[in-house]
Scaffold this motif. Structure first.
Motif, PDB file in Angstrom:
ATOM      1  N   LYS A 112       0.725  -1.224  -0.017  1.00  0.00           N
ATOM      2  CA  LYS A 112       0.144  -0.008  -0.090  1.00  0.00           C
ATOM      3  C   LYS A 112       0.597   1.475  -0.128  1.00  0.00           C
ATOM      4  N   GLN A 113       2.022   1.157   0.657  1.00  0.00           N
ATOM      5  CA  GLN A 113       2.921   2.532   0.646  1.00  0.00           C
ATOM      6  C   GLN A 113       3.424   2.756  -0.904  1.00  0.00           C
ATOM      7  N   LEU A 114       3.515   1.523  -1.508  1.00  0.00           N
ATOM      8  CA  LEU A 114       4.145   1.860  -2.967  1.00  0.00           C
ATOM      9  C   LEU A 114       3.048   2.195  -3.799  1.00  0.00           C
ATOM     10  N   ARG A 115       1.923   1.753  -3.570  1.00  0.00           N
ATOM     11  CA  ARG A 115       0.646   1.987  -4.390  1.00  0.00           C
ATOM     12  C   ARG A 115       0.377   3.575  -3.808  1.00  0.00           C
ATOM     13  N   ASP A 116       0.376   4.052  -3.095  1.00  0.00           N
ATOM     14  CA  ASP A 116       0.086   5.554  -2.525  1.00  0.00           C
ATOM     15  C   ASP A 116       1.448   6.228  -3.253  1.00  0.00           C
ATOM     16  N   ALA A 117       2.659   5.935  -3.063  1.00  0.00           N
ATOM     17  CA  ALA A 117       3.546   6.629  -3.736  1.00  0.00           C
ATOM     18  C   ALA A 117       3.461   6.794  -5.200  1.00  0.00           C
ATOM     19  N   VAL A 118       3.262   5.939  -5.889  1.00  0.00           N
ATOM     20  CA  VAL A 118       3.114   5.744  -7.351  1.00  0.00           C
ATOM     21  C   VAL A 118       1.762   6.572  -7.852  1.00  0.00           C
ATOM     22  N   CYS A 119       0.742   6.347  -7.154  1.00  0.00           N
ATOM     23  CA  CYS A 119      -0.469   6.957  -7.594  1.00  0.00           C
ATOM     24  C   CYS A 119      -0.373   8.748  -7.292  1.00  0.00           C
ATOM     25  N   ASP A 120       0.209   8.983  -6.258  1.00  0.00           N
ATOM     26  CA  ASP A 120       0.452  10.387  -5.932  1.00  0.00           C
ATOM     27  C   ASP A 120       1.190  10.954  -6.991  1.00  0.00           C
ATOM     28  N   PHE A 121       2.362  10.307  -7.584  1.00  0.00           N
ATOM     29  CA  PHE A 121       3.228  10.624  -8.556  1.00  0.00           C
ATOM     30  C   PHE A 121       2.169  11.045  -9.845  1.00  0.00           C
ATOM     31  N   ALA A 122       1.599   9.780 -10.017  1.00  0.00           N
ATOM     32  CA  ALA A 122       0.840   9.845 -11.576  1.00  0.00           C
ATOM     33  C   ALA A 122      -0.055  10.878 -11.505  1.00  0.00           C
ATOM     34  N   ALA A 123      -0.849  10.909 -10.580  1.00  0.00           N
ATOM     35  CA  ALA A 123      -2.111  11.680 -10.407  1.00  0.00           C
ATOM     36  C   ALA A 123      -1.316  13.269 -10.987  1.00  0.00           C
ATOM     37  N   ASP A 124      -0.373  13.672 -10.381  1.00  0.00           N
ATOM     38  CA  ASP A 124       0.211  15.050 -10.674  1.00  0.00           C
ATOM     39  C   ASP A 124       1.097  15.112 -11.814  1.00  0.00           C
ATOM     40  N   SER A 125       1.521  14.127 -12.405  1.00  0.00           N
ATOM     41  CA  SER A 125       2.366  13.969 -13.432  1.00  0.00           C
ATOM     42  C   SER A 125       1.681  14.439 -14.887  1.00  0.00           C
ATOM     43  N   ARG A 126       0.269  14.360 -14.745  1.00  0.00           N
ATOM     44  CA  ARG A 126      -0.442  14.550 -15.909  1.00  0.00           C
ATOM     45  C   ARG A 126      -0.733  16.347 -16.150  1.00  0.00           C
ATOM     46  N   HIS A 127      -0.139  16.978 -15.130  1.00  0.00           N
ATOM     47  CA  HIS A 127      -0.096  18.406 -15.434  1.00  0.00           C
ATOM     48  C   HIS A 127       0.981  18.806 -15.926  1.00  0.00           C
ATOM     49  N   ALA A 128       1.810  18.099 -16.191  1.00  0.00           N
ATOM     50  CA  ALA A 128       3.148  18.376 -16.771  1.00  0.00           C
ATOM     51  C   ALA A 128       3.704  17.688 -17.936  1.00  0.00           C
ATOM     52  N   ASN A 129       3.112  16.430 -18.248  1.00  0.00           N
ATOM     53  CA  ASN A 129       3.431  15.584 -19.237  1.00  0.00           C
ATOM     54  C   ASN A 129       2.190  15.326 -20.264  1.00  0.00           C
ATOM     55  N   PRO A 130       2.342  15.770 -21.540  1.00  0.00           N
ATOM     56  CA  PRO A 130       1.031  15.469 -22.471  1.00  0.00           C
ATOM     57  C   PRO A 130       0.667  14.017 -22.682  1.00  0.00           C
ATOM     58  N   TRP A 131       1.768  13.190 -22.591  1.00  0.00           N
ATOM     59  CA  TRP A 131       1.458  11.808 -22.684  1.00  0.00           C
ATOM     60  C   TRP A 131       0.622  11.328 -21.468  1.00  0.00           C
ATOM     61  N   ALA A 132       0.970  11.688 -20.521  1.00  0.00           N
ATOM     62  CA  ALA A 132       0.446  11.261 -19.242  1.00  0.00           C
ATOM     63  C   ALA A 132      -1.124  11.776 -19.140  1.00  0.00           C
ATOM     64  N   ALA A 133      -1.312  13.392 -19.551  1.00  0.00           N
ATOM     65  CA  ALA A 133      -2.402  13.759 -19.672  1.00  0.00           C
ATOM     66  C   ALA A 133      -3.533  13.139 -20.533  1.00  0.00           C
ATOM     67  N   LYS A 134      -2.917  12.873 -21.747  1.00  0.00           N
ATOM     68  CA  LYS A 134      -3.886  12.007 -22.700  1.00  0.00           C
ATOM     69  C   LYS A 134      -4.200  10.752 -22.099  1.00  0.00           C
ATOM     70  N   LEU A 135      -3.248  10.025 -21.560  1.00  0.00           N
ATOM     71  CA  LEU A 135      -3.664   8.712 -20.912  1.00  0.00           C
ATOM     72  C   LEU A 135      -4.872   8.812 -19.913  1.00  0.00           C
TER      73      LEU A 135
END
Length: 418
Positions: free
Chosen positions: A339-362
């Motif tokens: 759960k610690q890993l999931r929280d860390a990865v999802c926290d990063f992914a949720a914010d990455s879409r604001h700076a990366n067009p590929w992440a925003a499209k996915l």
């Protein structure tokens, strides 16, 4: 790219004997079995330095070189690894299900669980993997980021408690500034902790106080004073003074928590800067310091632990769990994860879409398919883990110019614009 080889156990245990240790708070039960599953020895040791040395000594005397245990960290595991014993982690959920193999009672008994662990290590070797520890810098960083995470959770809970108290004692200060636990909000409450003291304020006095504490000026003194006067009046007189004591008590604890979180963040920044893999995670979009440190600490630095990206995605809980029986097939949320890993990865992914067009499209495509925000974030996190895994295995920083999916998307946008 070729996937990394996965560490595995030998076909037969060295010496033909395996051990199991049932972890507990005050003492630990151990059991050693031979190649036929017969019990060689059973014993219990205390959770002390002398007890852990005795555990290692008696395991060696019994001829056990491999030990199964229910958790992969802590003093017991460190003592076993320091003694050059092979440690295999079998999760508590697995042990719970394995008890029925030896009887229908399903009872929980430390000595019995130690036997289940030892015998499972003997019989199910093809499915088990030895524990490969991270380096000391990674373990230290993990402890620090998790401690900060716990303190942040305490701060959020305490902030909610303070807000609930202020809605009765001093409603005007709730919503006065952007965040109740911001420095300017805490400074205001330290100076004006009740309605009687806030009544002393005029626009001129408030402006002078704001200038003295270096307020950024997002709201004018007139707007702040209007908010204070428009809110329901708080407790005054003796009742107000009594409630102010509660306000100050909560405020002192909240201020202390905030300071300690900042101290840990400084330690995290120092530890991350000295880590050999820091450049990998700090290169990710909007990773920052704390977020990059969390990703590094939870993924670790042992490449053999995750031989392919899917193994990392499964442990992080961002890959769906498929259940199939006959013609029925169901895909659902994965519960047995780190759960610690999931929280860390999802926290990063949720914010990455604001700076990366590929992440925003996915993320946008997942939302368009009817997924809610948490589900769309997990889909994006799974895609990011494939990118992170390759960077991690190659010890290379993330380079947007080499991210083919991102470059293909940017090329499409340029073509459409032309």
């Amino acid at each position: 790219m070729e996937y990394a080889p996965q560490a595995s156990l030998p076909a037969t245990p060295p010496g033909g004997r395996t051990a199991g240790v049932d972890w507990a708070g005050a003492d630990h039960a151990a059991c050693v079995v031979d190649a036929t599953g017969a019990v060689v020895t059973r014993f219990t040791v205390q959770h002390t330095d002398a007890g852990l040395r005795d555990l290692v000594r008696r395991l060696r005397e019994a001829g056990a070189c491999e030990v199964a245990i229910e958790r992969g960290d802590g003093p017991v595991v460190e003592a076993l690894l320091a003694a050059a014993l092979t440690v295999v982690v079998i999760s508590p959920n697995q042990v719970k299900n394995l008890r029925s193999r030896y009887g229908s009672a399903g009872r929980k008994d430390d000595r019995f669980d130690a036997y289940v662990l030892a015998d499972t290590l003997r019989t199910d070797r093809a499915r088990l993997r030895p524990l490969i520890p991270d380096t000391a810098p990674t373990a230290t960083l993990r402890a620090t980021v998790r401690a900060r995470r716990d303190l942040v959770a305490h701060r959020v809970a305490l902030c909610n408690q303070l807000r609930a108290h202020l809605k009765t004692a001093f409603p005007g200060v709730v919503g006065l500034f952007a965040d109740l636990d911001s420095p300017i909000s805490l400074a205001f409450l330290s100076r004006f902790d009740c309605q009687d003291r806030a009544d002393w304020l005029s626009e001129r006095r408030l402006a002078a106080w704001l200038k003295g504490v270096g307020y950024c000026g997002r709201k004018t003194p007139a707007a702040l004073l209007t908010h204070l006067k428009a809110a329901p009046r708080g407790a005054t007189g003796h009742d107000g003074a009594a409630r102010a004591h509660i306000t100050r008590a909560l405020l002192n604890v909240l201020t202390s928590l905030t300071e300690q979180i900042k101290t840990l963040e400084a330690q995290i920044a120092e530890q991350l800067a000295l880590h050999a893999d820091a450049h990998i995670f700090t290169s990710l979009p909007r990773s920052g310091v704390v977020r990059a440190a969390r990703l590094l600490a939870e993924i670790g630095d042992c490449r053999a632990r995750f031989p392919d990206p899917s193994s990392l995605a499964c442990l992080a809980g961002v890959a769906p769990a498929t259940r199939q029986s006959g013609k029925h097939k169901a895909v659902g949320f994965r519960w047995a994860v780190n759960k610690q890993l999931r929280d860390a990865v999802c926290d990063f992914a949720a914010d990455s879409r604001h700076a990366n067009p590929w992440a925003a499209k996915l993320y946008a495509d997942a939302i368009a398919r009817g997924k809610d925000h948490p589900h769309a974030t997990r889909i994006l996190a799974r895609a990011w883990l494939y990118v992170i895994w390759h960077c991690w295995q190659d010890t290379a920083a993330y380079d947007p110019a080499k991210h083919r999916a991102l470059q293909a998307l940017l090329q499409q946008d340029q073509t459409a614009a032309a």
